[in-house]
Design a protein around this motif. Sequence first.
Motif, mmCIF file in Angstrom:
data_model
loop_
_atom_site.group_PDB
_atom_site.id
_atom_site.type_symbol
_atom_site.label_atom_id
_atom_site.label_comp_id
_atom_site.label_asym_id
_atom_site.label_seq_id
_atom_site.Cartn_x
_atom_site.Cartn_y
_atom_site.Cartn_z
ATOM 1 N N ALA A 121 0.857 -1.181 0.000
ATOM 2 C CA ALA A 121 0.000 0.000 0.000
ATOM 3 C C ALA A 121 0.896 1.235 0.000
ATOM 4 C CB ALA A 121 -0.888 -0.004 1.241
ATOM 5 N N TYR A 122 0.294 2.383 -0.234
ATOM 6 C CA TYR A 122 1.045 3.646 -0.233
ATOM 7 C C TYR A 122 1.832 3.791 1.062
ATOM 8 C CZ TYR A 122 1.996 8.634 0.149
ATOM 9 O OH TYR A 122 2.623 9.838 0.339
ATOM 10 N N ASN A 144 7.967 12.411 -2.668
ATOM 11 C CA ASN A 144 7.172 13.397 -3.420
ATOM 12 C C ASN A 144 6.606 12.783 -4.697
ATOM 13 O OD1 ASN A 144 7.592 15.434 -1.578
ATOM 14 N ND2 ASN A 144 9.290 16.372 -2.689
ATOM 15 N N ILE A 145 7.415 11.978 -5.374
ATOM 16 C CA ILE A 145 6.968 11.340 -6.627
ATOM 17 C C ILE A 145 5.884 10.309 -6.323
ATOM 18 C CG2 ILE A 145 7.677 9.905 -8.583
ATOM 19 C CD1 ILE A 145 10.472 11.279 -8.347
ATOM 20 N N PHE A 146 6.109 9.477 -5.297
ATOM 21 C CA PHE A 146 5.098 8.480 -4.941
ATOM 22 C C PHE A 146 3.794 9.135 -4.492
ATOM 23 C CE2 PHE A 146 8.250 4.983 -4.737
ATOM 24 C CZ PHE A 146 7.508 4.041 -5.420
ATOM 25 N N ARG A 147 3.901 10.224 -3.759
ATOM 26 C CA ARG A 147 2.697 10.918 -3.289
ATOM 27 C C ARG A 147 1.873 11.424 -4.470
ATOM 28 N NH1 ARG A 147 1.058 12.903 1.614
ATOM 29 N NH2 ARG A 147 -0.609 14.440 1.472
ATOM 30 N N HIS A 167 -0.696 -0.201 -7.574
ATOM 31 C CA HIS A 167 -0.872 -1.273 -8.545
ATOM 32 C C HIS A 167 0.480 -1.516 -9.199
ATOM 33 C CE1 HIS A 167 -4.984 -0.712 -7.500
ATOM 34 N NE2 HIS A 167 -4.929 0.553 -7.873
ATOM 35 N N GLU A 168 0.628 -1.176 -10.487
ATOM 36 C CA GLU A 168 1.951 -1.380 -11.081
ATOM 37 C C GLU A 168 3.010 -0.543 -10.382
ATOM 38 O OE1 GLU A 168 0.340 2.139 -13.165
ATOM 39 O OE2 GLU A 168 -0.444 0.173 -12.665
ATOM 40 N N VAL A 169 2.586 0.577 -9.795
ATOM 41 C CA VAL A 169 3.539 1.459 -9.131
ATOM 42 C C VAL A 169 4.030 0.861 -7.810
ATOM 43 C CG1 VAL A 169 3.797 3.751 -8.115
ATOM 44 C CG2 VAL A 169 2.557 3.465 -10.239
ATOM 45 N N GLY A 170 3.240 -0.016 -7.218
ATOM 46 C CA GLY A 170 3.650 -0.639 -5.978
ATOM 47 C C GLY A 170 4.592 -1.810 -6.188
ATOM 48 N N ALA A 171 4.765 -2.227 -7.420
ATOM 49 C CA ALA A 171 5.666 -3.330 -7.712
ATOM 50 C C ALA A 171 7.105 -2.911 -7.444
ATOM 51 C CB ALA A 171 5.502 -3.760 -9.163
ATOM 52 N N VAL A 172 7.924 -3.911 -7.194
ATOM 53 C CA VAL A 172 9.328 -3.656 -6.862
ATOM 54 C C VAL A 172 10.024 -2.834 -7.938
ATOM 55 C CG1 VAL A 172 11.560 -4.760 -6.458
ATOM 56 C CG2 VAL A 172 9.493 -5.756 -5.478
ATOM 57 N N ASP A 173 9.742 -3.153 -9.187
ATOM 58 C CA ASP A 173 10.452 -2.454 -10.265
ATOM 59 C C ASP A 173 10.132 -0.965 -10.289
ATOM 60 O OD1 ASP A 173 7.912 -3.188 -10.980
ATOM 61 O OD2 ASP A 173 8.422 -3.928 -12.968
ATOM 62 N N SER A 174 8.934 -0.580 -9.897
ATOM 63 C CA SER A 174 8.602 0.844 -9.875
ATOM 64 C C SER A 174 9.207 1.555 -8.681
ATOM 65 C CB SER A 174 7.085 1.035 -9.870
ATOM 66 O OG SER A 174 6.579 0.615 -11.107
ATOM 67 N N LEU A 237 2.796 6.291 -24.604
ATOM 68 C CA LEU A 237 4.195 6.704 -24.526
ATOM 69 C C LEU A 237 4.626 7.135 -23.124
ATOM 70 C CD1 LEU A 237 4.510 8.783 -27.831
ATOM 71 C CD2 LEU A 237 5.018 6.360 -27.453
ATOM 72 N N THR A 238 3.693 7.626 -22.344
ATOM 73 C CA THR A 238 4.019 8.091 -20.988
ATOM 74 C C THR A 238 3.224 7.297 -19.961
ATOM 75 O OG1 THR A 238 4.633 10.305 -21.706
ATOM 76 C CG2 THR A 238 3.954 10.076 -19.422
ATOM 77 N N THR A 239 3.921 6.768 -18.974
ATOM 78 C CA THR A 239 3.294 5.963 -17.921
ATOM 79 C C THR A 239 3.066 6.819 -16.674
ATOM 80 O OG1 THR A 239 5.417 5.350 -17.006
ATOM 81 C CG2 THR A 239 4.532 3.924 -18.733
ATOM 82 N N PRO A 240 2.288 6.336 -15.719
ATOM 83 C CA PRO A 240 2.100 7.097 -14.485
ATOM 84 C C PRO A 240 3.422 7.437 -13.786
ATOM 85 C CG PRO A 240 0.466 5.368 -14.608
ATOM 86 C CD PRO A 240 1.404 5.147 -15.758
ATOM 87 N N THR A 241 4.342 6.490 -13.734
ATOM 88 C CA THR A 241 5.622 6.770 -13.076
ATOM 89 C C THR A 241 6.405 7.838 -13.818
ATOM 90 O OG1 THR A 241 5.740 4.529 -12.176
ATOM 91 C CG2 THR A 241 7.793 5.763 -12.279
ATOM 92 N N GLY A 242 6.470 7.715 -15.145
ATOM 93 C CA GLY A 242 7.163 8.729 -15.936
ATOM 94 C C GLY A 242 6.501 10.087 -15.801
#
Length: 288
Positions: A121-122, A144-147, A167-174, A237-242
């Motif tokens: 979770a966050y 700041n980025i995760f928030r 979701h995908e952002v909570g994965a280890v790679d993100s 082309l742009t993801t939430p993380t990017g």
Amino acid sequence: MRTLYLDCFSGISGDMFIGALIDAGGDSTFLEEELQKLNISEEYKLSWKKVVKNGISSTKFDVELSETADHKYASGHQHNHKHEDEDVDHNHEHEHEHSDHHHKHEHSDHHEHSHHHSHRAYQDIVKLIERSQLSQKVKETSLNIFRKIGEAEGLIHGISLEKVHFHEVGAVDSIIDIVGASILINKLEIQKIKSSPVCVGAGKVHIDHGIYPIPAPATLEILKGVPLQQSNIKSELTTPTGAAIVSVLSEEFCTVPSMTVQSVGYGAGTKDFEKHPNVLRVIIGEEA
């Protein structure tokens, strides 16, 4: 003033950003060593290599999840905000989401883990970063980025930030993408970050709740206040993380500023386009 300029003519993702910084002279060995301070090194393996995209030599950065992470996050991947599906044309250069996608399909036989493991979770991610031995500056940038992503996800789904499960952002790679980006920026002693308008792509994308236009809802929410650039490329082309990296870090959106260029880097995406180099270009230099 040591400035980093992001040229997002083919969008941006976390892995493209890290690849570009390594390509521009970022210390990859230092990056690996610092990331170990998160104490999750058994869950992933890093790799980077030189590739050529439409004639441009660039660096491809990847985070490969270990079996530990595969099993640990099996439940999380059943509920992911998926940005790709086999029958949707998607720009698979974004390894943080790309890895998630393949994890979901390759490990479909692990559905029985769904009821035994919880995904991050966050608040879990905040604790993970705060408890690490990373520098305060790196921690602040990462949080700041995760928030930014957490608030967007919460708004889209109508829940509070505290209840957001990444979701995908909570994965280890993100986590690696975002913390890694913060580590490299700090190490490169970047004082100011500027960016071009952000290319988001066109077409449609599959997420949990159906087929949505690109940019996907969370990505668009994150990009509020950021100038977008039109594109005819039918791909995300742009993801939430990017989007969060460029949104949080960029102080100004403009053409290339007046600067003395010191280094240039290209971060490669996975997907290839016929007449379009799928790379993020970064320029590091001194502004007067």
